[in-house]
Design a protein around this motif. Sequence first.
Motif, mmCIF file in Angstrom:
data_model
loop_
_atom_site.group_PDB
_atom_site.id
_atom_site.type_symbol
_atom_site.label_atom_id
_atom_site.label_comp_id
_atom_site.label_asym_id
_atom_site.label_seq_id
_atom_site.Cartn_x
_atom_site.Cartn_y
_atom_site.Cartn_z
ATOM 1 N N TRP A 1 91.101 60.995 43.937
ATOM 2 C CA TRP A 1 89.905 60.165 44.060
ATOM 3 C C TRP A 1 90.045 59.115 45.158
ATOM 4 O O TRP A 1 89.083 58.809 45.861
ATOM 5 C CB TRP A 1 89.522 59.548 42.717
ATOM 6 N N HIS A 2 91.263 58.584 45.346
ATOM 7 C CA HIS A 2 91.488 57.664 46.468
ATOM 8 C C HIS A 2 91.188 58.369 47.780
ATOM 9 O O HIS A 2 90.528 57.807 48.663
ATOM 10 C CB HIS A 2 92.934 57.139 46.464
ATOM 11 N N GLU A 3 91.655 59.598 47.909
ATOM 12 C CA GLU A 3 91.422 60.357 49.149
ATOM 13 C C GLU A 3 89.939 60.643 49.329
ATOM 14 O O GLU A 3 89.403 60.489 50.435
ATOM 15 C CB GLU A 3 92.210 61.664 49.124
ATOM 16 N N ARG A 4 89.260 61.059 48.276
ATOM 17 C CA ARG A 4 87.822 61.349 48.383
ATOM 18 C C ARG A 4 87.047 60.117 48.845
ATOM 19 O O ARG A 4 86.180 60.203 49.709
ATOM 20 C CB ARG A 4 87.264 61.820 47.041
ATOM 21 N N VAL A 5 87.359 58.967 48.253
ATOM 22 C CA VAL A 5 86.651 57.748 48.618
ATOM 23 C C VAL A 5 86.999 57.329 50.041
ATOM 24 O O VAL A 5 86.130 56.926 50.814
ATOM 25 C CB VAL A 5 86.957 56.612 47.612
ATOM 26 N N ALA A 6 88.251 57.472 50.421
ATOM 27 C CA ALA A 6 88.695 57.038 51.744
ATOM 28 C C ALA A 6 88.104 57.877 52.868
ATOM 29 O O ALA A 6 87.881 57.358 53.966
ATOM 30 C CB ALA A 6 90.226 57.072 51.819
ATOM 31 N N VAL A 7 87.851 59.151 52.612
ATOM 32 C CA VAL A 7 87.397 60.040 53.691
ATOM 33 C C VAL A 7 85.930 60.436 53.551
ATOM 34 O O VAL A 7 85.511 61.449 54.093
ATOM 35 C CB VAL A 7 88.277 61.316 53.802
ATOM 36 N N GLN A 8 85.147 59.616 52.852
ATOM 37 C CA GLN A 8 83.724 59.933 52.755
ATOM 38 C C GLN A 8 83.172 60.106 54.167
ATOM 39 O O GLN A 8 83.424 59.301 55.043
ATOM 40 C CB GLN A 8 82.967 58.825 52.040
ATOM 41 N N ASP A 9 82.449 61.183 54.326
ATOM 42 C CA ASP A 9 81.850 61.464 55.625
ATOM 43 C C ASP A 9 80.481 62.083 55.395
ATOM 44 O O ASP A 9 79.925 61.982 54.313
ATOM 45 C CB ASP A 9 82.762 62.382 56.447
ATOM 46 N N SER A 10 79.961 62.742 56.384
ATOM 47 C CA SER A 10 78.620 63.309 56.252
ATOM 48 C C SER A 10 78.557 64.456 55.242
ATOM 49 O O SER A 10 77.480 64.889 54.876
ATOM 50 C CB SER A 10 78.127 63.794 57.616
ATOM 51 N N GLY A 11 79.692 64.939 54.763
ATOM 52 C CA GLY A 11 79.694 66.053 53.830
ATOM 53 C C GLY A 11 79.860 65.688 52.373
ATOM 54 O O GLY A 11 79.784 66.553 51.509
ATOM 55 N N GLN A 12 80.100 64.423 52.062
ATOM 56 C CA GLN A 12 80.231 64.029 50.661
ATOM 57 C C GLN A 12 79.782 62.589 50.472
ATOM 58 O O GLN A 12 79.860 61.779 51.384
ATOM 59 C CB GLN A 12 81.653 64.204 50.153
ATOM 60 N N LEU A 13 79.293 62.322 49.280
ATOM 61 C CA LEU A 13 78.802 60.995 48.937
ATOM 62 C C LEU A 13 79.341 60.620 47.562
ATOM 63 O O LEU A 13 79.218 61.401 46.618
ATOM 64 C CB LEU A 13 77.266 61.001 48.888
ATOM 65 N N ILE A 14 79.939 59.460 47.468
ATOM 66 C CA ILE A 14 80.380 58.918 46.186
ATOM 67 C C ILE A 14 79.773 57.525 46.073
ATOM 68 O O ILE A 14 80.100 56.636 46.856
ATOM 69 C CB ILE A 14 81.919 58.847 46.074
ATOM 70 N N ASN A 15 78.855 57.396 45.138
ATOM 71 C CA ASN A 15 78.206 56.110 44.887
ATOM 72 C C ASN A 15 78.643 55.581 43.534
ATOM 73 O O ASN A 15 78.969 56.356 42.633
ATOM 74 C CB ASN A 15 76.677 56.259 44.867
ATOM 75 N N VAL A 16 78.622 54.274 43.419
ATOM 76 C CA VAL A 16 78.863 53.632 42.128
ATOM 77 C C VAL A 16 77.665 52.750 41.805
ATOM 78 O O VAL A 16 76.976 52.263 42.694
ATOM 79 C CB VAL A 16 80.157 52.780 42.128
ATOM 80 N N ALA A 17 77.404 52.583 40.517
ATOM 81 C CA ALA A 17 76.435 51.608 40.033
ATOM 82 C C ALA A 17 77.245 50.425 39.534
ATOM 83 O O ALA A 17 78.181 50.590 38.746
ATOM 84 C CB ALA A 17 75.586 52.204 38.912
ATOM 85 N N LEU A 18 76.893 49.248 40.024
ATOM 86 C CA LEU A 18 77.609 48.023 39.664
ATOM 87 C C LEU A 18 76.668 47.108 38.896
ATOM 88 O O LEU A 18 75.513 46.920 39.287
ATOM 89 C CB LEU A 18 78.088 47.300 40.919
ATOM 90 N N ASN A 19 77.170 46.538 37.793
ATOM 91 C CA ASN A 19 76.351 45.577 37.049
ATOM 92 C C ASN A 19 76.413 44.224 37.753
ATOM 93 O O ASN A 19 77.040 44.084 38.811
ATOM 94 C CB ASN A 19 76.768 45.499 35.579
ATOM 95 N N GLY A 20 75.771 43.232 37.178
ATOM 96 C CA GLY A 20 75.703 41.909 37.786
ATOM 97 C C GLY A 20 77.050 41.235 37.986
ATOM 98 O O GLY A 20 77.182 40.336 38.800
ATOM 99 N N LEU A 21 78.071 41.687 37.246
ATOM 100 C CA LEU A 21 79.421 41.134 37.390
ATOM 101 C C LEU A 21 80.278 41.940 38.364
ATOM 102 O O LEU A 21 81.460 41.668 38.525
ATOM 103 C CB LEU A 21 80.108 41.088 36.019
ATOM 104 N N GLY A 22 79.670 42.963 38.989
ATOM 105 C CA GLY A 22 80.407 43.807 39.931
ATOM 106 C C GLY A 22 81.241 44.883 39.261
ATOM 107 O O GLY A 22 82.059 45.526 39.907
ATOM 108 N N ARG A 23 81.030 45.103 37.971
ATOM 109 C CA ARG A 23 81.772 46.131 37.226
ATOM 110 C C ARG A 23 81.123 47.490 37.451
ATOM 111 O O ARG A 23 79.898 47.625 37.399
ATOM 112 C CB ARG A 23 81.749 45.777 35.750
ATOM 113 N N VAL A 24 81.938 48.527 37.650
ATOM 114 C CA VAL A 24 81.433 49.889 37.791
ATOM 115 C C VAL A 24 80.925 50.350 36.420
ATOM 116 O O VAL A 24 81.681 50.403 35.455
ATOM 117 C CB VAL A 24 82.520 50.851 38.314
ATOM 118 N N VAL A 25 79.632 50.678 36.348
ATOM 119 C CA VAL A 25 79.040 51.152 35.105
ATOM 120 C C VAL A 25 78.567 52.604 35.221
ATOM 121 O O VAL A 25 78.114 53.190 34.246
ATOM 122 C CB VAL A 25 77.885 50.237 34.640
ATOM 123 N N GLY A 26 78.662 53.171 36.426
ATOM 124 C CA GLY A 26 78.296 54.559 36.645
ATOM 125 C C GLY A 26 78.786 55.025 37.999
ATOM 126 O O GLY A 26 79.084 54.206 38.878
#
Length: 173
Positions: free
Chosen positions: A58-83
């Motif tokens: 997952w570190h590699e996937r996030v580090a090499v995001q390019d035009s072929g993949q997208l990883i988004n997170v939903a963050l709550n008001g405290l900056g916590r990943v909720v999705g």
Amino acid sequence: MNSEFVVRPAREKHVRDIVQLIANGGADAHFNPDLGIDREYIEQCRQSDLSQENMAKWHERVAVQDSGQLINVALNGLGRVVGMHYSTMSGERRGSLRCVYVLNEYRGGGVGGVAQGLTDHALEWLGNDRDLDVMIATYNMPSRRFHERNGFTEPGDVIKMGKIPVQLWFRRA
């Protein structure tokens, strides 16, 4: 259910939360003792999800995001990943919604919910000119209903991922 969140591209600092979310969310969504997907099997899957090898992936996937993949997170008001949502493009005309996971307390938000917000971003990124697929456990009725609302209407053959029977669902361009 808390509906206040923002969707952002995933960063390295989010990886631990992403992995934790997958490990816990997968257990919630896939438990089915009738199919041998019992607490013991779920715990084995959780341990695999929490492994250093998976964390590195997952570190590699996030580090090499390019035009072929997208990883988004939903963050709550405290900056916590909720999705989180992970999608990929393959070629000019194909895309996949690889996975979406949402914390229990952020589920069930309907059209204004976290899963919908993440999916909307992914669908916008993938575009309307691609055939899309998503893999859904055959018995995960909430996921099936959610994806049907998002235009995935053509189920494919059932295959197994470990013990879990899954089916590719399609959305045509």
